[in-house]
Design a protein around this motif. Structure first.
Motif, PDB file in Angstrom:
ATOM      1  N   ILE A 289       0.853  -1.192   0.000  1.00 46.46           N
ATOM      2  CA  ILE A 289       0.000   0.000   0.000  1.00 46.46           C
ATOM      3  C   ILE A 289       0.883   1.234   0.000  1.00 46.46           C
ATOM      4  O   ILE A 289       1.755   1.384   0.861  1.00 46.46           O
ATOM      5  CB  ILE A 289      -0.939   0.001   1.225  1.00 46.46           C
ATOM      6  CG1 ILE A 289      -1.880  -1.203   1.154  1.00 46.46           C
ATOM      7  CG2 ILE A 289      -1.740   1.308   1.290  1.00 46.46           C
ATOM      8  CD1 ILE A 289      -2.757  -1.380   2.382  1.00 46.46           C
TER       9      ILE A 289
ATOM     10  N   VAL B  30      -2.733   0.340  -4.365  1.00 44.82           N
ATOM     11  CA  VAL B  30      -2.664  -0.970  -3.713  1.00 44.82           C
ATOM     12  C   VAL B  30      -2.173  -1.970  -4.749  1.00 44.82           C
ATOM     13  O   VAL B  30      -2.827  -2.181  -5.771  1.00 44.82           O
ATOM     14  CB  VAL B  30      -4.035  -1.412  -3.155  1.00 44.82           C
ATOM     15  CG1 VAL B  30      -3.900  -2.770  -2.455  1.00 44.82           C
ATOM     16  CG2 VAL B  30      -4.606  -0.373  -2.200  1.00 44.82           C
TER      17      VAL B  30
ATOM     18  N   ILE C 264      -6.327  -6.575   2.801  1.00 49.87           N
ATOM     19  CA  ILE C 264      -6.294  -5.120   2.632  1.00 49.87           C
ATOM     20  C   ILE C 264      -6.960  -4.441   3.823  1.00 49.87           C
ATOM     21  O   ILE C 264      -6.441  -3.455   4.371  1.00 49.87           O
ATOM     22  CB  ILE C 264      -6.982  -4.721   1.314  1.00 49.87           C
ATOM     23  CG1 ILE C 264      -6.194  -5.268   0.125  1.00 49.87           C
ATOM     24  CG2 ILE C 264      -7.105  -3.206   1.208  1.00 49.87           C
ATOM     25  CD1 ILE C 264      -6.953  -5.209  -1.188  1.00 49.87           C
TER      26      ILE C 264
ATOM     27  N   SER D 296      -0.606   2.489   6.521  1.00 45.27           N
ATOM     28  CA  SER D 296      -0.983   1.103   6.781  1.00 45.27           C
ATOM     29  C   SER D 296      -0.404   0.698   8.127  1.00 45.27           C
ATOM     30  O   SER D 296       0.457   1.387   8.688  1.00 45.27           O
ATOM     31  CB  SER D 296      -0.484   0.183   5.667  1.00 45.27           C
ATOM     32  OG  SER D 296       0.922   0.253   5.547  1.00 45.27           O
TER      33      SER D 296
END
Length: 402
Positions: A104, A282, A304, A109
């Motif tokens: 990402i 992504v 994710i 993240s």
């Protein structure tokens, strides 16, 4: 890889009257043309040769040899079967090769723990590879494997390149849908466009809409995905719809009267391709080799969500699963779930998330020690993982039942 074989030959053999050092001499032929083999058995060189075989004996020997050759060829020649076996698993929270499976960029993240494994099936045979009858028989004898006739899985004339291209395209589509489903779940905005990929012959849209048209609106409703298109068409109840599309850089409006399908929904008769524009990047599975198809979509979406959520999702536990996914988060059925259950169990998974539509194949085939939870949406999958991570009992969650 095929094992190598030795094609080297032995040293030249002696001819009658020309012995090789260290060996008994090869006897000269008898008057009837036959040779005595007894000197090689240590029975003495002076013993008479056996009588010459009859024509019938020679014919029987030749027939037996031919049958043996044909039988061996039948066993070694490619068989028209496909064997599906349990394949490896890959932790979507981990790495493959030198890179993380999910990368990402452009948004924060968070660290993760535990495992969210995608599962695979190893396929032998079909257009991609040839198998021998030995491998097919081995598949029938192995309870972990399933054997199909090639034509059951592949259309006649399908090539290995076509299979690879189809699997790669399905993998890419599932990854985009996984990102869209995850962002929808987390209320992160993005845009998507529906483009006409094909117009069905004889459909209401034939001669009106064109391949390459981008669907912008139906009446006063802006279309931001397949769900909004379906909703506005069904709400219209089959009345003529004013479809605004973008064609060659310009927006034009065409009138199409949807036709009711056997399922009761109203359709234009077009095949649509979806493209997305996400607010950050992504990247998924760029280092996964020889893994294709759409069945990892749900597990990618879970990975994710976990990477974008401050608190780890799994509680350090080992989950595996499978299932297609669409941008709205609906989980769909896949093939080879029995082999995927075995592969997950062999990898040490504690829990398996199975698509509800695959439950008929799950019942009676759950490996010992593996607990299976039935899911229909990404939201259901997340709730199941969270409850099990907190120490909940899998038996209290939706199950696959007979």
């Amino acid at each position: 890889m095929r094992p190598s074989h030795d094609d080297s030959r032995t040293a030249a053999q002696g001819r009658p009257g020309n012995p090789v050092p260290g060996q008994s001499p090869v006897p000269a032929p008898q008057p009837d043309g036959s040779y005595s083999v007894y000197p090689y058995q240590g029975l003495g060189a002076g013993r008479p040769a056996p009588a010459k075989r009859s024509a019938r004996s020679r014919a029987m020997i030749a027939s037996g040899a031919l049958a043996g050759v044909l039988g061996a060829a039948g066993l070694l020649l490619p068989a028209q079967y496909v064997v599906e076996s349990p394949g490896p698993t890959f932790n979507t929270l981990g790495s493959a090769g030198d890179a993380k499976i999910i990368e990402i960029e452009g948004r924060q993240s968070y660290p993760t723990e535990g495992e969210l494994d995608l599962t695979t099936v190893y396929v032998s045979g079909g257009p991609s590879t040839n198998i021998s009858i030995f491998q097919a028989v081995g598949g029938w004898a192995n309870n972990d494997d399933v054997v199909y006739p090639t034509e059951f899985l592949y259309a006649p004339g399908t090539t290995s390149d076509e299979v690879d291209e189809e699997n790669a395209a399905a993998m890419t589509s599932s990854q985009e849908s996984a990102v869209a489903a995850a962002l929808t779940q987390l209320d992160i905005g993005f845009t998507q466009e529906l483009t006409v990929a094909a117009v069905v012959e004889g459909s209401p849209a034939e001669g009106v809409l064109q391949t390459g048209d981008t669907v912008v609106a139906v009446g006063d409703t802006r279309i931001d995905g397949i769900e909004s298109l379906r909703a506005v068409l069904n709400d219209g109840g089959g009345s003529p719809a004013e479809i605004t599309v973008r064609r060659d850089g310009q927006e034009i409006t065409e009138s199409v009267t949807p036709r009711q399908s056997d399922s009761g929904t109203y359709q234009l008769g077009i095949e649509l391709a979806t493209s997305f524009e996400f607010p950050f990047e992504v990247s998924i599975g760029e280092t996964l080799e020889r893994v294709g198809g759409p069945s990892a979509g749900m597990m990618f979406a879970l990975g994710i969500v976990d990477r974008l959520t401050p608190e780890p999702l799994t509680g350090g536990k080992h989950f595996a699963g499978t299932g297609t996914i669409d941008a709205a988060g609906n989980v769909g059925p896949i093939g080879g779930i029995r082999q995927k259950l075995i592969g997950a169990s062999d990898a040490g998974a504690e829990y398996f998330l199975a698509p509800a539509d695959n439950c008929g194949e799950v019942v009676g085939h759950i490996p010992e020690g593996l607990e299976v939870v039935r899911v229909s949406t990404l939201d259901e999958a997340i709730q199941a993982v969270e409850k099990l991570a907190a120490g909940g009992n899998a038996a209290d969650l939706p199950q696959c039942t007979p």
